[in-house]
Write a protein that holds these residues in place. Structure first.
Motif, short mmCIF file in Angstrom:
data_model
loop_
_atom_site.label_atom_id
_atom_site.label_comp_id
_atom_site.label_asym_id
_atom_site.label_seq_id
_atom_site.Cartn_x
_atom_site.Cartn_y
_atom_site.Cartn_z
N ASN A 42 0.82 -1.19 0.21
CA ASN A 42 -0.24 -0.35 0.17
C ASN A 42 0.35 1.44 0.03
O ASN A 42 -0.09 2.25 0.09
N TYR A 43 2.21 1.14 0.00
CA TYR A 43 2.62 2.46 -0.07
C TYR A 43 4.35 2.62 -0.59
O TYR A 43 4.42 1.40 -1.14
N LYS A 60 1.31 7.04 0.68
CA LYS A 60 0.16 5.61 0.62
C LYS A 60 -0.22 5.77 -1.20
O LYS A 60 -0.23 6.90 -2.17
N LEU A 61 0.13 4.64 -1.34
CA LEU A 61 -0.77 4.54 -3.13
C LEU A 61 -2.04 4.65 -4.04
O LEU A 61 -2.03 5.84 -4.62
N GLU A 62 -2.21 5.27 -2.72
CA GLU A 62 -3.62 5.77 -3.23
C GLU A 62 -4.16 7.50 -3.28
O GLU A 62 -5.12 8.33 -3.85
N GLU A 63 -3.17 7.91 -1.87
CA GLU A 63 -2.46 9.10 -2.74
C GLU A 63 -2.23 9.79 -3.90
O GLU A 63 -1.98 11.06 -4.14
N LYS A 65 -1.24 10.59 -7.59
CA LYS A 65 -2.73 11.09 -8.54
C LYS A 65 -2.19 10.71 -10.36
O LYS A 65 -3.02 10.90 -10.74
N TRP A 115 0.11 0.19 -8.29
CA TRP A 115 -0.92 1.60 -8.48
C TRP A 115 -2.40 1.99 -9.24
O TRP A 115 -3.16 1.85 -8.44
N LYS A 118 -4.55 -0.70 -6.80
CA LYS A 118 -4.65 0.40 -5.08
C LYS A 118 -5.19 1.61 -5.95
O LYS A 118 -6.57 1.63 -4.82
N ALA A 119 -4.96 1.72 -6.46
CA ALA A 119 -6.37 3.33 -7.44
C ALA A 119 -6.66 3.46 -8.76
O ALA A 119 -6.44 4.53 -9.12
N SER A 121 -9.29 3.85 -10.00
CA SER A 121 -9.81 5.69 -10.16
C SER A 121 -9.22 6.68 -10.64
O SER A 121 -9.50 7.31 -11.57
N GLU A 122 -8.36 6.64 -9.69
CA GLU A 122 -6.91 7.61 -10.13
C GLU A 122 -5.91 7.88 -11.84
O GLU A 122 -5.97 7.92 -12.40
#
Length: 154
Positions: A42-43, A60-63, A65, A115, A118-119, A121-122
């Motif tokens: 996750n990081y 954090k991978l979700e952060e 963009k 990434w 994990k994200a 939508s980004e």
């Protein structure tokens, strides 16, 4: 060691690590740190410890963009630019420029592939916005969606 250094949970697995340099582009003083970049579940974590001067960063991978391949000094194909969501006390996104990879393309593929998982939508937002813009000098074509298709086929 990595779990304790970055205060990660016992369940957090290390996928890969890369020797590289880091420049945080928002700071007034441009400082380049040389160290290791760690990719976990996750990081994205970076640690530099040169002559007793220690620097750490955990993202954090979700952060994230956007992830882009970049040329370093407009010459060398060895950079990755990561744009992260702004912190609560900052008005703009934070940009991290990693460089001096032994093999930038492998690092890019592994980071961007995780990434995407994990994200997602980004990834779609970034891909749509990049299609509407002309490429900047030093950018390399975005291959995240084809990478994701390859992962799904495996």
């Amino acid at each position: 060691m990595i779990r304790s250094e970055f205060e990660l949970s016992k369940e957090e697995d290390l996928y890969d690590d890369f020797g590289c340099s880091l420049k945080q582009l928002q700071t007034k003083a441009i400082v380049s740190y040389h160290g290791r970049l760690f990719l976990t579940d996750n990081y994205l974590c970076f640690m530099s410890n040169v002559i007793g001067s220690k620097f750490k960063m955990k993202l954090k991978l979700e952060e994230i963009k956007a992830i882009q391949k970049k040329k370093v000094m407009k010459i060398f194909d060895s950079g990755i630019l990561i744009t992260a969501a702004p912190a609560s006390d900052e008005p703009a996104s934070t940009k991290y420029q990693f460089g001096s990879f032994e093999n930038r393309d492998i690092a890019y593929k592994r980071i961007s592939s995780l990434w995407q998982i994990k994200a997602p939508s980004e990834v779609l937002k970034t891909t749509r916005s990049q299609r509407s813009k002309s490429p900047e000098e030093g950018d390399c074509p975005d291959s995240r969606l084809s990478d994701l298709n390859q992962i799904n086929q495996q």
